[in-house]
Every structure is written in C-alpha cells, then in structure tokens.
Design an enzyme around this catalytic site. Structure first.
Site, PDB file in Angstrom:
ATOM      1  N   THR A  28       0.859  -1.104   0.131  1.00 48.29           N
ATOM      2  CA  THR A  28       0.041   0.126  -0.072  1.00 48.29           C
ATOM      3  C   THR A  28       0.753   1.339   0.094  1.00 48.29           C
ATOM      4  O   THR A  28       2.022   1.276   0.608  1.00 48.29           O
ATOM      5  CB  THR A  28      -0.847   0.071   1.330  1.00 48.29           C
ATOM      6  OG1 THR A  28      -1.748  -1.241   1.188  1.00 48.29           O
ATOM      7  CG2 THR A  28      -1.881   1.124   1.406  1.00 48.29           C
ATOM      8  N   SER A  30       2.141   5.099  -2.317  1.00 49.96           N
ATOM      9  CA  SER A  30       2.314   5.656  -3.627  1.00 49.96           C
ATOM     10  C   SER A  30       3.401   4.843  -4.494  1.00 49.96           C
ATOM     11  O   SER A  30       3.141   4.768  -5.621  1.00 49.96           O
ATOM     12  CB  SER A  30       2.690   7.132  -3.596  1.00 49.96           C
ATOM     13  OG  SER A  30       3.930   7.218  -2.703  1.00 49.96           O
ATOM     14  N   THR A  31       4.110   4.405  -3.655  1.00 50.37           N
ATOM     15  CA  THR A  31       5.242   3.455  -4.469  1.00 50.37           C
ATOM     16  C   THR A  31       4.695   2.097  -4.732  1.00 50.37           C
ATOM     17  O   THR A  31       4.784   1.651  -5.956  1.00 50.37           O
ATOM     18  CB  THR A  31       6.426   3.277  -3.536  1.00 50.37           C
ATOM     19  OG1 THR A  31       6.828   4.657  -2.901  1.00 50.37           O
ATOM     20  CG2 THR A  31       7.716   2.934  -4.397  1.00 50.37           C
ATOM     21  N   GLY A  99       0.765   5.270   5.667  1.00 48.60           N
ATOM     22  CA  GLY A  99      -0.389   5.435   4.751  1.00 48.60           C
ATOM     23  C   GLY A  99      -1.951   4.698   5.579  1.00 48.60           C
ATOM     24  O   GLY A  99      -2.798   4.708   5.254  1.00 48.60           O
ATOM     25  N   GLU A 105      -0.451  -4.817   6.412  1.00 49.22           N
ATOM     26  CA  GLU A 105       0.689  -4.974   5.504  1.00 49.22           C
ATOM     27  C   GLU A 105       2.018  -6.310   6.489  1.00 49.22           C
ATOM     28  O   GLU A 105       2.652  -6.852   5.946  1.00 49.22           O
ATOM     29  CB  GLU A 105       1.453  -3.675   5.393  1.00 49.22           C
ATOM     30  CG  GLU A 105       0.808  -2.606   4.598  1.00 49.22           C
ATOM     31  CD  GLU A 105       1.543  -1.299   4.722  1.00 49.22           C
ATOM     32  OE1 GLU A 105       1.285  -0.460   3.561  1.00 49.22           O
ATOM     33  OE2 GLU A 105       1.854  -0.719   5.850  1.00 49.22           O
TER      34      GLU A 105
HETATM   35  C1  5RP Z   1       1.323   2.175   4.301  1.00 47.23           C
HETATM   36  C2  5RP Z   1       2.880   2.093   4.188  1.00 47.23           C
HETATM   37  C3  5RP Z   1       3.438   2.645   2.921  1.00 47.23           C
HETATM   38  O1  5RP Z   1       4.014   1.771   2.463  1.00 47.23           O
HETATM   39  C4  5RP Z   1       4.443   3.773   3.520  1.00 47.23           C
HETATM   40  O2  5RP Z   1       3.804   4.986   4.122  1.00 47.23           O
HETATM   41  C5  5RP Z   1       5.272   4.499   2.253  1.00 47.23           C
HETATM   42  O3  5RP Z   1       4.357   5.009   1.278  1.00 47.23           O
HETATM   43  P1  5RP Z   1       4.897   5.676   0.077  1.00 47.23           P
HETATM   44  O4  5RP Z   1       5.153   4.801  -0.820  1.00 47.23           O
HETATM   45  O5  5RP Z   1       3.673   6.385  -0.553  1.00 47.23           O
HETATM   46  O6  5RP Z   1       5.789   6.510   0.429  1.00 47.23           O
HETATM   47  O7  5RP Z   1       3.475   1.872   4.799  1.00 47.23           O
HETATM   48  O8  5RP Z   1       0.825   1.999   5.169  1.00 47.23           O
END
Ligand code: 5RP
Length: 232
Positions: A28, A30-31, A99, A105
C-alpha cells in the site's frame, strides 16, 4: 528526475523478480501503487499471478488492473510481498504505516517467504525514528494505552510526543481494521526490536509500524541509479 519517476523505477525493478504462478502480497502507498500498476500491465499481457492486497485501497486498484485476488484464508504462504516503507535502516528494519495500512501489511509480509521493499533513496536512514512511528491502537481505553506506551518508550530509552492521527474530516483516522493510530514522534529509535516487543506487550496496542526482520531485499531508486540491498 521527479519522485514519482524514482518510485516507478524501484517498482519496475521489483517486478523483474516476479514470475508466472507466484502468489504475491500487494503493498500500500504511492510506491506500491506503481508496482500494482506495472503488475497489471503484465497480467493483461498474459502473466498469471494471484495477489493478496494489504488495504482496501490496494484491493480496489488491483481489481481495476485485472489482477486476480485471494485471501490468506484460501492460500497458505505467499511467495513474495512487494511494499513501500517510510524508513529503512541498514539492518533492513523498517518504519511503515504512514498510509495507515501497517496491520494488514505486517500480516501479509509475515505470511510471505520474501518481502521486497521499494522506495526512493530518501527513505534510507542510519537510525529509524525521524519518521513518526505509527502504532495501531484499540479506541477503547486509549488513555491507559497511551500511558503504557509512554512507559514502554521510557524503558526503551526514547521519548517524544504521541499524536492521535486525524483523518481529512478532522476526526480520528480509522484503519481498515476499525482501529486508530497514534504516531510517536521519537526522533531516534536506537533499539527497534526492543521497542517493538515492549509496545506489542501492551493490551491496547494492535500492532506497531516497526517491521523487524521481515524485509529480505530493499530496492532504492535515486538520481544516480538503483541500489539493491539484500539482507545478510
Ligand atoms: C502504508 C505504508 C507505505 O508503504 C509507506 O507509508 C510508504 O508509502 P509511500 O510509498 O507513499 O511513500 O506503510 O501503510
């Protein structure tokens, strides 16, 4: 080069490790979103995989991309999880949960033979803690849980403000599991495994964003190229 391009590069490199027939944990954020998008392209080109999403947001995206989904009730182990992170240290311990999806996760990562973390290079740190540590908590008895967390922080030699995460509507942010999140602004976590076990012993704590010993590979995309760090 923009950040989204770096995230996509890391995602594309992780995708090279995916082969047909794999059971995948889908992260989960953006990446991870780039990874699911690229995986969708492969699936539409004929690759057969099955995924377990780590959030309702990822489930919706994966369904839109045409990726077949399953649950951890239907399959035993997953071959690989690909997910993002908020921080990664040289021992490949992570802070996750920016997120808000840390619980699912962690369940999915723990049920996977391998976990690949994809990130831009800004997520690499010497010591975890600059990013506020997300701790998923039960709303009932939050005051008692916060006091116990403060004690755990003291025993682990860290201190800092605890902030109840708010959603866009100004009310407490509610996770996919119906819980709340307290973000610990700790600055520096010298002993992440110890803090994780102290926090996990508190009845009102559901899970922490400290991922210890779960990541097997980290793929970091930076302006000078991609760095792959394997667990030793
Ligand atoms: C969500 C997460 C995401 O993997 C983490 O916040 C990184 O997010 P992004 O790729 O948007 O920087 O742990 O719970």
């Amino acid at each position: 080069m923009d950040m989204e391009a770096l995230k996509r590069q890391a995602a594309a490199r992780a995708l090279e490790r995916v082969t047909g027939g794999m059971k995948l944990g889908l992260g989960t954020g953006s990446t991870a979103r780039h990874f699911v998008d690229l995986l969708g392209e492969k699936v539409r080109a004929g690759m057969k995989v099955i995924g377990v999403p780590t959030s309702e947001a990822t489930r919706a995206q994966a369904e839109q991309c045409g990726i077949a989904l399953t649950t951890l009730d239907e399959v035993d182990r997953l071959d690989l999880t690909v997910d993002g992170a908020d921080e990664v240290d040289p021992a490949l311990n992570l802070i996750k949960g920016g997120g808000g999806a840390l619980l699912r996760e962690k369940i999915v990562a723990a049920a996977s033979d391998r976990m690949i973390v994809i990130a831009d290079e800004t997520k690499w740190v010497d010591t975890l803690g600059r990013f506020p540590l997300p701790v998923e908590v039960i709303p009932f008895g939050l005051g008692a849980t916060r006091r116990a967390m403060e004690q755990a922080f003291a025993v682990a030699g860290v201190s800092g403000q605890m902030v109840l995460r708010k959603g866009k509507d100004g009310h407490a942010f509610v996770t996919d599991g119906g819980h709340w999140i307290v973000d610990g602004h700790l600055g520096r976590i010298a002993d992440a495994p110890r803090l994780a076990s102290l926090l996990n012993a508190i009845p009102g704590v559901v899970e922490t964003g400290l991922f210890v010993g779960l990541a097997s590979t980290v793929i970091l995309a930076g302006v000078n190229g991609i760095r792959v760090v394997e667990r030793r």
